[in-house]
Design a protein around this motif. Structure first.
Motif, short mmCIF file in Angstrom:
data_model
loop_
_atom_site.label_atom_id
_atom_site.label_comp_id
_atom_site.label_asym_id
_atom_site.label_seq_id
_atom_site.Cartn_x
_atom_site.Cartn_y
_atom_site.Cartn_z
N GLU A 43 2.27 15.30 9.83
CA GLU A 43 2.39 14.59 8.55
C GLU A 43 1.13 13.77 8.28
O GLU A 43 0.65 13.70 7.15
CB GLU A 43 3.59 13.65 8.53
CG GLU A 43 4.93 14.34 8.57
CD GLU A 43 5.77 13.83 9.73
OE1 GLU A 43 6.89 13.36 9.46
OE2 GLU A 43 5.29 13.89 10.86
N ALA A 44 0.60 13.14 9.33
CA ALA A 44 -0.65 12.39 9.17
C ALA A 44 -1.78 13.33 8.78
O ALA A 44 -2.55 13.04 7.86
CB ALA A 44 -0.99 11.65 10.46
N GLN A 61 0.83 -1.22 0.00
CA GLN A 61 0.00 0.00 0.00
C GLN A 61 0.86 1.26 0.00
O GLN A 61 0.49 2.28 -0.58
CB GLN A 61 -0.92 0.02 1.22
CG GLN A 61 -1.97 -1.10 1.23
CD GLN A 61 -1.49 -2.35 1.92
OE1 GLN A 61 -0.28 -2.58 2.06
NE2 GLN A 61 -2.41 -3.18 2.37
N TYR A 62 2.03 1.21 0.68
CA TYR A 62 2.91 2.37 0.69
C TYR A 62 3.59 2.56 -0.66
O TYR A 62 3.93 3.67 -1.05
CB TYR A 62 3.98 2.24 1.79
CG TYR A 62 3.45 2.39 3.21
CD1 TYR A 62 2.32 3.15 3.49
CD2 TYR A 62 4.11 1.79 4.28
CE1 TYR A 62 1.85 3.28 4.79
CE2 TYR A 62 3.65 1.92 5.58
CZ TYR A 62 2.52 2.67 5.84
OH TYR A 62 2.06 2.80 7.12
N VAL A 66 -2.16 6.89 1.29
CA VAL A 66 -1.40 6.55 2.49
C VAL A 66 0.09 6.78 2.25
O VAL A 66 0.55 6.76 1.12
CB VAL A 66 -1.60 5.06 2.92
CG1 VAL A 66 -3.01 4.81 3.40
CG2 VAL A 66 -1.23 4.10 1.79
N SER A 67 0.81 7.02 3.34
CA SER A 67 2.28 7.03 3.30
C SER A 67 2.74 6.45 4.63
O SER A 67 1.91 6.17 5.51
CB SER A 67 2.81 8.46 3.16
OG SER A 67 2.84 9.08 4.44
N SER A 68 4.04 6.33 4.80
CA SER A 68 4.55 5.74 6.04
C SER A 68 4.30 6.64 7.25
O SER A 68 4.62 6.27 8.37
CB SER A 68 6.04 5.45 5.91
OG SER A 68 6.72 6.62 5.54
N HIS A 78 7.62 -0.39 9.34
CA HIS A 78 7.22 0.64 8.39
C HIS A 78 6.04 1.50 8.84
O HIS A 78 5.93 2.64 8.41
CB HIS A 78 6.89 0.00 7.03
CG HIS A 78 8.07 -0.68 6.41
ND1 HIS A 78 9.10 0.03 5.82
CD2 HIS A 78 8.42 -1.98 6.34
CE1 HIS A 78 10.02 -0.83 5.37
NE2 HIS A 78 9.63 -2.05 5.69
N GLU A 79 5.17 0.96 9.68
CA GLU A 79 4.03 1.77 10.09
C GLU A 79 4.39 2.58 11.33
O GLU A 79 5.25 2.20 12.12
CB GLU A 79 2.80 0.87 10.34
CG GLU A 79 2.36 0.16 9.05
CD GLU A 79 0.94 -0.34 9.09
OE1 GLU A 79 0.01 0.48 9.12
OE2 GLU A 79 0.74 -1.58 9.07
N PRO A 80 3.76 3.76 11.50
CA PRO A 80 4.18 4.67 12.60
C PRO A 80 3.90 4.08 13.99
O PRO A 80 2.77 3.71 14.28
CB PRO A 80 3.35 5.93 12.35
CG PRO A 80 2.22 5.50 11.48
CD PRO A 80 2.68 4.33 10.68
#
Length: 295
Positions: free
Chosen positions: A158-159, A83-84, A98-100, A219-221
């Motif tokens: 950023e989110a 997904q990233y 979505v991003s990281s 990879h996920e926050p």
């Protein structure tokens, strides 16, 4: 992603075959290759299934084949979530960017929106999405509660930038307001006025974080995952603070982890301001959602 590139169908077909074999060899689902091509090459499922694109003279791809391959290698070697790579994920009837910087919205979380609709005694007024991340829940709420104003809060700037992009792309800018801050803090000016609150808070116990899939832990926050020693820090806070923000009859609704339902029910009961506490299972039968009402 940069300029679109033109490549031949044959080149893309060859890349797909190689990528699928590499996926199988590294224990990644080869179906992810096609999911990625749906997103970056605009192919449809039929063209992929029949492999008819192989004969097309040219296909518009959102990034050069070398770049696509480099990212696919990261999927296989670094466990970067697909997904990233694509920069989007399907969620309910939306394509969510979505991003990281944000948690990837999960299919099971879609049920939070159905529960919000089912439990909304007041489908208008103010609703909060606390810890909005990609903005998926806020967008889901705006979609099913067309008379409500949604207030989406996140600690991460950023989110929030991604959540605002999603609201803009999907046409919800006038319905969702965004705030930077911790949980209810930015919303004190509406204390006591909320018809409902929805949250998918961090609920993983700190000690179990390292044992999660590498896709998640690397990879996920972590801010969106780490729920403290027992995983309940954020949920405890939301149980404690929310009554002063909700109207009588206001909905309190969260997602939690398998095995947390009893503790969450007890915390809600002991707080003393909630009634009609319910636990709901997801499609896999896991007790994943808690609903309560401000008494």
């Amino acid at each position: 992603m940069g300029e679109k590139q033109l490549i031949s169908g044959l080149q893309l077909w060859q890349w797909r075959n190689t990528a699928q074999q590499a996926a199988i060899a590294t224990d990644v689902s080869p179906a992810e290759v096609d999911w990625l091509l749906l997103e970056v090459a605009g192919l449809d499922r039929l063209a992929l299934r029949l492999e008819s694109f192989k004969n097309w003279p040219q296909i518009h791809v959102q990034l050069p084949l070398e770049e696509l391959d480099r990212l696919w290698q990261r999927r296989l070697n670094d466990r970067l979530p697909v997904q990233y790579i694509a920069g989007v994920t399907p969620w309910r009837n939306f394509q969510i960017a979505v991003s990281s910087a944000v948690l990837i919205p999960r299919p099971e979380t879609e049920f939070l929106i159905d529960l919000a609709l089912a439990s909304a005694s007041n489908a208008s007024g103010h609703w909060a999405d606390l810890g909005t991340g990609s903005g998926a829940i806020a967008i889901g709420l705006a979609d099913i509660l067309p008379k409500a104003t949604i207030h989406a809060v996140d600690y991460s700037l950023e989110a929030l930038a991604i959540a605002q992009t999603n609201a803009r792309n999907l046409g919800f800018t006038d319905r969702i307001k965004f705030y930077q801050g911790s949980w209810w803090e930015p919303l004190t000016f509406l204390k006591g006025q909320f018809s409902g609150m929805v949250s998918n808070p961090p609920y993983i116990p700190t000690s179990t974080l390292p044992s999660l899939q590498p896709e998640v832990v690397n990879h996920e926050p972590h801010l969106a995952l780490d729920g403290g020693t027992d995983g309940l820090d954020c949920i405890r806070h939301l149980i404690e603070i929310s009554p002063s923000y909700l109207q009588p009859g206001g909905v309190w609704l969260i997602e939690m982890m398998a095995g947390q339902a009893d503790a969450v029910r007890e915390l809600l009961q002991n707080q003393g301001s909630y009634c009609k506490i319910q636990i709901h299972a997801d499609l896999a039968g896991i007790e994943r959602f808690a609903v309560a009402y401000r008494s």
